[in-house]
Design a protein around this motif. Structure first.
Motif, PDB file in Angstrom:
ATOM      1  N   ALA A 444      -1.550 -16.168  -3.090  1.00 26.73           N
ATOM      2  CA  ALA A 444      -2.261 -15.936  -1.828  1.00 26.73           C
ATOM      3  C   ALA A 444      -1.319 -15.844  -0.630  1.00 26.73           C
ATOM      4  O   ALA A 444      -1.709 -15.331   0.424  1.00 26.73           O
ATOM      5  N   LEU A 445      -0.082 -16.313  -0.777  1.00 24.92           N
ATOM      6  CA  LEU A 445       0.880 -16.291   0.324  1.00 24.92           C
ATOM      7  C   LEU A 445       1.733 -15.033   0.333  1.00 24.92           C
ATOM      8  O   LEU A 445       2.424 -14.762   1.315  1.00 24.92           O
ATOM      9  N   MET A 446       1.686 -14.274  -0.751  1.00 25.66           N
ATOM     10  CA  MET A 446       2.638 -13.177  -0.924  1.00 25.66           C
ATOM     11  C   MET A 446       2.188 -11.900  -0.228  1.00 25.66           C
ATOM     12  O   MET A 446       0.990 -11.639  -0.080  1.00 25.66           O
ATOM     13  N   PRO A 447       3.166 -11.058   0.163  1.00 33.54           N
ATOM     14  CA  PRO A 447       2.832  -9.693   0.551  1.00 33.54           C
ATOM     15  C   PRO A 447       2.137  -8.979  -0.603  1.00 33.54           C
ATOM     16  O   PRO A 447       2.319  -9.324  -1.767  1.00 33.54           O
ATOM     17  N   ARG A 448       1.336  -7.989  -0.253  1.00 31.69           N
ATOM     18  CA  ARG A 448       0.610  -7.240  -1.272  1.00 31.69           C
ATOM     19  C   ARG A 448       1.453  -6.073  -1.801  1.00 31.69           C
ATOM     20  O   ARG A 448       2.428  -5.657  -1.158  1.00 31.69           O
ATOM     21  N   SER A 449       1.063  -5.574  -2.944  1.00 31.40           N
ATOM     22  CA  SER A 449       1.771  -4.458  -3.570  1.00 31.40           C
ATOM     23  C   SER A 449       0.781  -3.397  -4.004  1.00 31.40           C
ATOM     24  O   SER A 449      -0.233  -3.704  -4.648  1.00 31.40           O
ATOM     25  N   ALA A 450       1.066  -2.128  -3.649  1.00 29.46           N
ATOM     26  CA  ALA A 450       0.288  -1.008  -4.158  1.00 29.46           C
ATOM     27  C   ALA A 450       0.822  -0.619  -5.538  1.00 29.46           C
ATOM     28  O   ALA A 450       1.721  -1.261  -6.076  1.00 29.46           O
ATOM     29  N   ASP A 451       0.282   0.442  -6.087  1.00 30.01           N
ATOM     30  CA  ASP A 451       0.686   0.858  -7.429  1.00 30.01           C
ATOM     31  C   ASP A 451       1.933   1.731  -7.437  1.00 30.01           C
ATOM     32  O   ASP A 451       2.659   1.767  -8.421  1.00 30.01           O
ATOM     33  N   ASP A 452       2.161   2.455  -6.354  1.00 28.84           N
ATOM     34  CA  ASP A 452       3.223   3.448  -6.338  1.00 28.84           C
ATOM     35  C   ASP A 452       4.215   3.194  -5.214  1.00 28.84           C
ATOM     36  O   ASP A 452       3.912   2.544  -4.212  1.00 28.84           O
ATOM     37  N   TYR A 453       5.397   3.764  -5.398  1.00 30.48           N
ATOM     38  CA  TYR A 453       6.424   3.698  -4.367  1.00 30.48           C
ATOM     39  C   TYR A 453       6.028   4.591  -3.205  1.00 30.48           C
ATOM     40  O   TYR A 453       5.349   5.595  -3.385  1.00 30.48           O
ATOM     41  N   PRO A 454       6.432   4.202  -1.975  1.00 34.72           N
ATOM     42  CA  PRO A 454       7.386   3.134  -1.665  1.00 34.72           C
ATOM     43  C   PRO A 454       6.764   1.748  -1.495  1.00 34.72           C
ATOM     44  O   PRO A 454       7.457   0.820  -1.086  1.00 34.72           O
ATOM     45  N   TRP A 455       5.463   1.594  -1.812  1.00 35.84           N
ATOM     46  CA  TRP A 455       4.776   0.350  -1.483  1.00 35.84           C
ATOM     47  C   TRP A 455       4.636  -0.567  -2.688  1.00 35.84           C
ATOM     48  O   TRP A 455       3.563  -1.084  -2.981  1.00 35.84           O
ATOM     49  N   THR A 456       5.720  -0.769  -3.399  1.00 39.29           N
ATOM     50  CA  THR A 456       5.698  -1.649  -4.560  1.00 39.29           C
ATOM     51  C   THR A 456       7.126  -2.055  -4.902  1.00 39.29           C
ATOM     52  O   THR A 456       8.100  -1.556  -4.317  1.00 39.29           O
TER      53      THR A 456
END
Length: 487
Positions: A444-456
């Motif tokens: 719950a404290l972490m940044p989120r991640s999408a499935d694809d770059y550049p957002w992962t």
């Protein structure tokens, strides 16, 4: 409050990732000034914090060492004091030691869009000092150094012996002749049990859930062969590539063929312990290999301690701690003079730094990770977290090289601000997504991640290095001038 001190790049933390970042900044951006601040009294981070018996690398040191400074030691799995000696050698070799301020704890950092600067608040000897920097790199890892995870096991107050957490190991503790119960099944417990046996203790490993254990040689014979034929730097480079490929291959095999890998790990554990019954009872987890981190036993030392009788292992839920030991839910009792609670760590991704942008607080969970190195909406800021399924340094160096590309563009153009801008739907997945207890607790404290770059950031070094090393710095990043030019 003292007057502000200015630098181009401020690196927070003098562990492996902070030293790596410093080297890459001075290598790739020699025109930039940098400074490292470290809350502790010496370098090393995790390797200075943990001082329990047997503390060692939990992966081979050819990949945990830096790619730019060859490891010349005899072993591939390396003790904690050797790791600190190696880090000291790197500091003095490259002059990084001249840039470090110790006992300097960062408590807050505020970005001012008006003058494109971070004002970083530090505490030194109880007093505050401000440091102004164009760019901040947080290299504090992801463990809470002050507060480990408290499993809240009932009955602690009744125990008449000593209770120790490995994160705060007493240096005057003498294990010889003592009955010691080690609660836990992760890397710390797997390290502690055989080490305490060697120091004369009678040890019982108490685990709620079994773990997979992989016996791995302390020495790599390939390293000796390469060193006899090649220069140290070249031999180190080849070993690093070889071991990275092997670790990546092991992880992929576990994910793609879990039944086969479970059989192989079981076979190795039976060979080490000499007992199918023991392995099927205590090393047969309900999850697949690498759903949680795969623990290493150098030379099969844990298996040997169990086979030789110096250590025992019990598996089950703990009902309570009693006056003389531990009672499990099935009625099993473990007598102990000392209980070691190797029950896990707590997550603290940015070292508990209060981060604000123009006075507005930044909540990590509201951000999306940019290539595992930056946070959406936070200008001129990077952080470093290593791989979970590979040596920490492999990813740390990848991050450092990406950040220096960004720094070179900032210093070489008429732009002084760079910020990741994410426009998609907010992802639900934490960017470190694995079933290990400390990661689940900190999700719950972490940044989120999408499935694809550049957002992962993939836990796949092949995919991750391909995308990160070839990153288009205009994909997801917005480059601007400051709103107002300061004097």
């Amino acid at each position: 409050m003292s007057s502000a001190t200015d630098c181009d790049v401020l690196i927070i933390g003098a562990g492996i990732s902070g030293i790596d970042a410093a080297y890459r900044v001075q290598e790739q951006c020699p025109e930039l000034s940098y400074r490292i601040v470290e809350a502790r009294e010496r370098i090393g981070g995790t390797w200075d914090l943990f001082r329990y018996p047997g503390v060692r690398s939990d992966s081979d040191f050819f990949t945990l060492a830096f790619p730019f400074h060859p490891w010349r030691g005899e072993n591939s799995i390396v003790d904690g004091d050797e790791i600190l000696d190696y880090l000291d050698e790197v500091l003095t070799t490259y002059g990084i030691d001249k840039h470090i301020s110790y006992l300097t704890r960062v408590v807050g950092a505020d970005w001012s869009g008006g003058d494109a600067r971070w004002t970083v608040k530090t505490v030194i000897d109880g007093g505050e000092q401000q440091i102004r920097a164009r760019f901040v790199i947080v290299c504090t890892g992801y463990y809470d150094y002050e507060q480990p995870y408290d499993a809240q096991i009932p009955g602690r107050e009744r125990f008449t012996g000593q209770i120790i957490h490995p994160q705060f190991w007493p240096q005057d503790f003498e294990p010889d002749g003592k009955r010691i119960a080690v609660i836990g099944s992760g890397a710390t417990a797997v390290t502690l049990v055989p080490s305490l046996v060697k120091l004369g203790a009678r040890v019982t490993m108490v685990q709620r859930t079994p773990s997979f254990i992989l016996a791995e040689p302390r020495k790599d014979p390939v390293a000796g062969l390469l060193r006899s034929k090649l220069a140290p730097a070249r031999a180190h480079q080849i070993m690093r590539v070889k071991n990275t490929a092997l670790q990546w291959g092991l992880y992929q095999a576990c994910r793609r063929a879990p039944k086969t890998m479970r059989k192989l790990l079981r076979s190795g554990a039976i060979s080490g312990t000499g007992s199918e019954t023991l392995v099927d009872t205590h090393f047969n987890p309900p999850y697949n290999p690498w759903d949680q981190r795969l623990c290493i036993a150098p030379g099969g030392d844990l298996f040997k301690a169990l086979k030789d009788g110096g250590a025992q292992i019990v598996t089950g839920n703990i009902r309570t701690i009693t006056e003389g030991g531990i009672e499990l839910a099935d009625g099993t009792t473990v007598s102990a003079d000392v209980i070691v609670t190797a029950t896990g760590l707590s997550i603290s991704l940015l070292g508990k730094i209060a981060l604000t942008v123009d006075g507005e607080p930044v909540n990590g969970a509201d951000t999306v990770v940019f290539r595992g190195a930056m946070l959406s909406g936070v200008p001129n800021f990077a952080f470093c977290v290593g791989y979970i399924n590979l040596s920490f340094t492999v990813r740390a160096d990848m991050t450092a090289r990406l950040v220096t590309r960004i720094l070179k563009r900032l210093s070489g153009h008429d732009r002084s601000v760079v910020v990741p801008v994410y426009t998609g739907p907010h992802p639900d997945r934490p960017f470190l997504d694995m079933q290990s207890g400390y990661l689940r607790r900190g999700a719950a404290l972490m940044p989120r991640s999408a499935d694809d770059y550049p957002w992962t950031m993939a836990q796949n070094v092949v995919r991750d290095s391909w995308h990160t090393n070839r990153a288009d710095l205009d994909d997801g990043l917005v480059w601007t001038k400051p709103r107002v030019t300061s004097g």
